[in-house]
Motif scaffolding. Structure first.
Motif, PDB file in Angstrom:
ATOM      1  N   UNK A  98       0.871  -1.181   0.000  1.00 61.16           N
ATOM      2  CA  UNK A  98       0.000   0.000   0.000  1.00 61.16           C
ATOM      3  C   UNK A  98       0.902   1.224   0.000  1.00 61.16           C
ATOM      4  N   UNK A  99       0.633   2.130  -0.921  1.00 62.76           N
ATOM      5  CA  UNK A  99       1.356   3.393  -0.953  1.00 62.76           C
ATOM      6  C   UNK A  99       0.447   4.497  -0.446  1.00 62.76           C
ATOM      7  N   UNK A 100       1.055   5.540   0.085  1.00 59.39           N
ATOM      8  CA  UNK A 100       0.320   6.743   0.464  1.00 59.39           C
ATOM      9  C   UNK A 100       0.984   7.904  -0.267  1.00 59.39           C
ATOM     10  N   UNK A 101       0.191   8.619  -1.043  1.00 56.33           N
ATOM     11  CA  UNK A 101       0.682   9.759  -1.811  1.00 56.33           C
ATOM     12  C   UNK A 101       0.284  11.043  -1.103  1.00 56.33           C
ATOM     13  N   UNK A 102       1.170  12.021  -1.131  1.00 56.76           N
ATOM     14  CA  UNK A 102       0.926  13.304  -0.466  1.00 56.76           C
ATOM     15  C   UNK A 102       0.800  14.385  -1.532  1.00 56.76           C
ATOM     16  N   UNK A 103      -0.301  15.147  -1.466  1.00 59.10           N
ATOM     17  CA  UNK A 103      -0.555  16.236  -2.406  1.00 59.10           C
ATOM     18  C   UNK A 103      -0.725  17.529  -1.622  1.00 59.10           C
ATOM     19  N   UNK A 104       0.060  18.528  -1.945  1.00 55.26           N
ATOM     20  CA  UNK A 104      -0.069  19.847  -1.306  1.00 55.26           C
ATOM     21  C   UNK A 104      -0.926  20.717  -2.210  1.00 55.26           C
ATOM     22  N   UNK A 129      -3.782  23.219   2.287  1.00 57.87           N
ATOM     23  CA  UNK A 129      -4.325  21.891   2.613  1.00 57.87           C
ATOM     24  C   UNK A 129      -3.412  20.827   2.030  1.00 57.87           C
ATOM     25  N   UNK A 130      -3.113  19.826   2.838  1.00 55.63           N
ATOM     26  CA  UNK A 130      -2.356  18.674   2.362  1.00 55.63           C
ATOM     27  C   UNK A 130      -3.316  17.485   2.348  1.00 55.63           C
ATOM     28  N   UNK A 131      -3.263  16.740   1.246  1.00 56.70           N
ATOM     29  CA  UNK A 131      -4.141  15.581   1.095  1.00 56.70           C
ATOM     30  C   UNK A 131      -3.278  14.328   1.006  1.00 56.70           C
ATOM     31  N   UNK A 132      -3.667  13.315   1.755  1.00 59.85           N
ATOM     32  CA  UNK A 132      -2.990  12.023   1.736  1.00 59.85           C
ATOM     33  C   UNK A 132      -3.957  11.022   1.114  1.00 59.85           C
ATOM     34  N   UNK A 133      -3.524  10.345   0.062  1.00 59.77           N
ATOM     35  CA  UNK A 133      -4.371   9.377  -0.627  1.00 59.77           C
ATOM     36  C   UNK A 133      -3.677   8.025  -0.670  1.00 59.77           C
ATOM     37  N   UNK A 134      -4.426   6.984  -0.351  1.00 63.21           N
ATOM     38  CA  UNK A 134      -3.863   5.642  -0.424  1.00 63.21           C
ATOM     39  C   UNK A 134      -3.884   5.166  -1.867  1.00 63.21           C
ATOM     40  N   UNK A 135      -2.977   4.262  -2.168  1.00 62.19           N
ATOM     41  CA  UNK A 135      -2.903   3.649  -3.488  1.00 62.19           C
ATOM     42  C   UNK A 135      -2.522   2.186  -3.268  1.00 62.19           C
ATOM     43  N   UNK A 155       3.322  12.052   9.633  1.00 61.07           N
ATOM     44  CA  UNK A 155       3.441  10.782  10.359  1.00 61.07           C
ATOM     45  C   UNK A 155       2.169   9.935  10.223  1.00 61.07           C
ATOM     46  N   UNK A 156       1.150  10.446   9.518  1.00 62.82           N
ATOM     47  CA  UNK A 156      -0.097   9.711   9.324  1.00 62.82           C
ATOM     48  C   UNK A 156       0.052   8.638   8.251  1.00 62.82           C
ATOM     49  N   UNK A 157       1.179   8.594   7.548  1.00 56.11           N
ATOM     50  CA  UNK A 157       1.347   7.667   6.434  1.00 56.11           C
ATOM     51  C   UNK A 157       1.152   6.210   6.850  1.00 56.11           C
ATOM     52  N   UNK A 158       1.797   5.790   7.921  1.00 62.11           N
ATOM     53  CA  UNK A 158       1.655   4.391   8.351  1.00 62.11           C
ATOM     54  C   UNK A 158       0.230   4.093   8.839  1.00 62.11           C
ATOM     55  N   UNK A 159      -0.364   4.925   9.717  1.00 63.41           N
ATOM     56  CA  UNK A 159      -1.752   4.638  10.102  1.00 63.41           C
ATOM     57  C   UNK A 159      -2.706   4.561   8.904  1.00 63.41           C
ATOM     58  N   UNK A 193       1.775  12.465  15.700  1.00 64.77           N
ATOM     59  CA  UNK A 193       2.211  12.846  17.042  1.00 64.77           C
ATOM     60  C   UNK A 193       1.335  13.945  17.653  1.00 64.77           C
ATOM     61  N   UNK A 194       0.881  13.708  18.862  1.00 66.56           N
ATOM     62  CA  UNK A 194       0.050  14.632  19.637  1.00 66.56           C
ATOM     63  C   UNK A 194      -1.321  14.884  19.011  1.00 66.56           C
ATOM     64  N   UNK A 195      -1.736  14.062  18.068  1.00 69.77           N
ATOM     65  CA  UNK A 195      -3.069  14.233  17.475  1.00 69.77           C
ATOM     66  C   UNK A 195      -4.139  13.870  18.498  1.00 69.77           C
TER      67      UNK A 195
END
Length: 194
Positions: free
Chosen positions: A33-39, A43-49, A87-91, A120-122
């Motif tokens: 599973x990949x996680x892609x980061x889009x700025x 706003x930053x968006x994290x999308x799984x692939x 750090x949300x990539x792994x979760x 962290x600290x979320x």
């Protein structure tokens, strides 16, 4: 089918632009599973692939259908610069692997919990799966494959998650709306609950 993921990535790039980072996670016995980061502005968006490579199967099914069944990817949107959200990539990868690992069908209205802070600290350990189609349109695939749905994730505090279990997803979303909650704020407090 291995050719689903290039189509999914193309849809993400067309809608969200070029990713500025990507990370891959592989869990024992699952596909990568990949996680892609889009700025996008602030706003930053994290999308799984990778979640959509195989259709999701009902937990009660004796055998998983390798062709038919719902397919999805997850998208998390947060305001950048307010927390170490990378750090949300792994979760996120853990959540995307849950259909393979736990036999879940991830659908709108569901709660997904990672059992620890999303970053962290979320103040959040879980997310509410929202309705697709608002940010990234469904990706139609050739018959007989189901379309890939891009499911937004809304972070929930533990109190909100507990309240949602009692009152339902719709009631929680209405509460967020009535309170004017900024669901993209990575440091927001729990909405007022009765």
């Amino acid at each position: 089918m291995a050719d689903v993921l290039p189509l999914v990535e193309a849809r993400l790039r067309t809608t969200l632009g070029e990713p500025d980072a990507r990370a891959a996670v592989t869990f024992l016995g699952t596909d990568r599973v990949e996680v892609l980061r889009f700025q996008q502005g602030d706003v930053v968006r994290y999308a799984t692939l990778g979640m959509s490579a195989q259709p999701m199967a009902e937990p009660t099914a004796m055998l998983a259908d390798p062709v038919q069944g719902p397919r999805a990817e997850l998208i998390l949107s947060v305001r950048s610069g307010r927390a170490d959200t990378d750090k949300v990539l792994r979760p996120l990868a853990v959540l995307a692997a849950s259909p393979q690992v736990e036999g879940l069908v991830v659908a709108p209205g569901a709660s997904l919990d990672v059992g620890e802070a999303l970053w962290p600290d979320a103040p959040f350990t879980s997310v509410l799966v929202a309705e697709p189609g608002g940010l990234v349109e469904d990706l139609e695939l050739a018959e007989p494959l189901d379309p890939v749905r891009f499911l937004p994730l809304l972070p929930m505090t533990p109190n909100e998650a507990a309240w949602k279990r009692v009152h339902g997803a719709q009631a929680l979303q209405e509460r967020w709306l009535s309170e004017g909650t900024d669901l993209r704020d990575p440091a927001r407090r729990s909405v007022t609950l009765e």
